[in-house]
Design an enzyme around this catalytic site. Structure first.
Site, PDB file in Angstrom:
ATOM      1  N   LYS A   1       0.817  -1.216   0.000  1.00  0.00           N
ATOM      2  CA  LYS A   1       0.000   0.000   0.000  1.00  0.00           C
ATOM      3  C   LYS A   1       0.849   1.264   0.000  1.00  0.00           C
ATOM      4  CE  LYS A   1      -4.360  -1.673   0.643  1.00  0.00           C
ATOM      5  NZ  LYS A   1      -5.548  -1.291  -0.105  1.00  0.00           N
TER       6      LYS A   1
ATOM      7  N   ASP B   1      -8.491   0.125   6.828  1.00  0.00           N
ATOM      8  CA  ASP B   1      -8.361  -0.971   7.786  1.00  0.00           C
ATOM      9  C   ASP B   1      -6.956  -0.983   8.385  1.00  0.00           C
ATOM     10  OD1 ASP B   1     -10.870  -2.411   7.816  1.00  0.00           O
ATOM     11  OD2 ASP B   1     -10.473  -2.909   5.728  1.00  0.00           O
TER      12      ASP B   1
END
Length: 395
Positions: A80, A128
């Protein structure tokens, strides 16, 4: 060694075969090129390792298995890091150019040439855990303010990590999709800028840029392999990672591109449900999966068209196979050295082992001694408490 995988209740949906898939054009080679040219010049950039899992491939009677270990990526612990921070950079470039009335280069954003203007902008996102880290890191790196929205089940360790990166953290009741909804409300109310890894009608540019950043990882895999793999097992979530990898591999290998199998938790099967319905479909998250980064009920509107064109099959896996897969890597049973992987990193590995040990799935996916598999180990240990619990769970 594979008992829990052999007996696992795995759902499989075989997608309709397409000889010449019509792949949507939003995620272009040019966008991948731009992201690669920029991200690879950042301080701290290093290619992450593609690790052969020779012990596992022998045990499963497969030709080869390679695991892309994203744990070391920019010190943030996951792939990410490539997407959110890059999208923050492009958003700042656009907004500062708009306010100043003149062109702004990425090099100027990187060098903080417009520090005062950047500091007046606030970027926000739901997470998350891992995407929020990237957005917070990018905001700090390029000088913007940052607010990250987390839902009730996100661990305090992950929340504190976000704070350490300079973000203001807002914890909400509900699930990930509720946090996404709140960012939309607050962005409209306060004039803040959403940097999301999922998309919806009218909001596609930034998520596409996030996915372009992920292409750096996929292109590293392409360059590391002498020939195209035959199979790739990818984790689901909203579909951004899977779409970026699938499109990158399609760009690189064309007709020789591998079969793509997308793996999701049975508790969050929005992409499986979409495939079965023949259209993008949301699902309710009634219980949170241990695979925190994959607990998503609504597919990305940008990712889904790519997946529907390129994915060969959709798989759901039960919760109980996650801990054995994490332990397998950590104990060195899959390869010659130990890999510390987070719970969301092993979804593809779980799907592969289940398929390779269950005859009907093995045959349906053409998993044999000539199969060359790629797995994306999307994260390292992003929450030590969760990791240690999985290591200790011998059930």
């Amino acid at each position: 060694m594979f008992d829990q995988f052999e007996k696992a209740n795995v759902q499989f949906f075989a997608a309709r075969a397409r000889k010449e898939p019509n792949v949507p054009s939003a995620l272009t080679r040019e966008k991948f090129d731009l992201a690669e040219n920029e991200i690879t010049c950042w301080d701290g950039y290093e290619k992450t390792p593609l690790v052969p899992l020779d012990g596992l491939s022998r045990a499963l009677d497969l030709g080869s298995i390679h695991y892309k270990n994203e744990g070391p990526r920019f010190g943030l612990g996951s792939f990410k890091a490539l997407g959110g921070a890059y999208a923050v950079m492009l958003l700042l470039q656009r907004e500062i150019a708009k306010s100043s009335g003149k062109p702004v280069s990425l090099a100027e954003i990187r060098k903080k040439t417009f520090a005062e203007q950047a500091a007046a902008l606030t970027v926000i996102s739901a997470t998350d855990g891992n995407h929020g880290r990237s957005v917070a890191w990018g905001a700090a790196r390029f000088g913007a303010r940052c607010r990250i929205y987390i839902h009730a089940e996100v661990s305090e360790y992950r929340a504190q990590t976000l704070r350490m990166l300079g973000a203001e953290v807002i914890r909400l009741d509900g699930d990930y999709d509720a946090a996404v909804a709140q960012t939309r409300v607050d962005a409209e109310k306060h004039g803040w800028h959403i940097v999301s890894d999922t998309s919806w009608e009218g909001y596609t540019q930034t998520p596409t840029e996030v996915m372009a950043g992920y292409g750096v990882m996929a292109r590293e895999v392409v360059r590391d392999l002498p020939t195209a793999p035959t199979h790739v097992f990818l984790q689901g979530g909203v579909g951004g990672l899977a779409a970026a990898v699938s499109k990158s591999f399609h760009d690189a290998w064309g007709a020789d591109a591998p079969r793509i199998f997308l793996v999701e938790p049975e508790l969050a099967p929005c992409l499986y449900a979409s495939a079965a319905a023949g259209a993008m479909t949301a699902v309710d998250i009634e219980a949170e999966t241990i695979m925190a980064g994959l607990s998503c009920g609504v597919p990305s509107a940008v990712a889904w068209p790519v997946l529907s064109a390129l994915v060969s099959g959709f798989v759901t896996i039960p919760e109980h196979v996650v801990a054995p897969a994490v332990r397998m890597l950590a104990n060195g049973n899959a390869t010659n050295h130990r890999i510390e992987a987070g719970e969301s990193a092993v979804a593809g590995l779980c799907g592969l082992i289940c398929a390779a040990t269950q005859r009907d799935l093995r045959d349906a996916m053409v998993l044999n001694e000539d199969a060359r598999i790629v797995l994306i180990g999307s994260e390292g240990v992003t929450d030590p408490t969760v990791f240690n619990r999985l290591l200790a769970d011998a059930k």
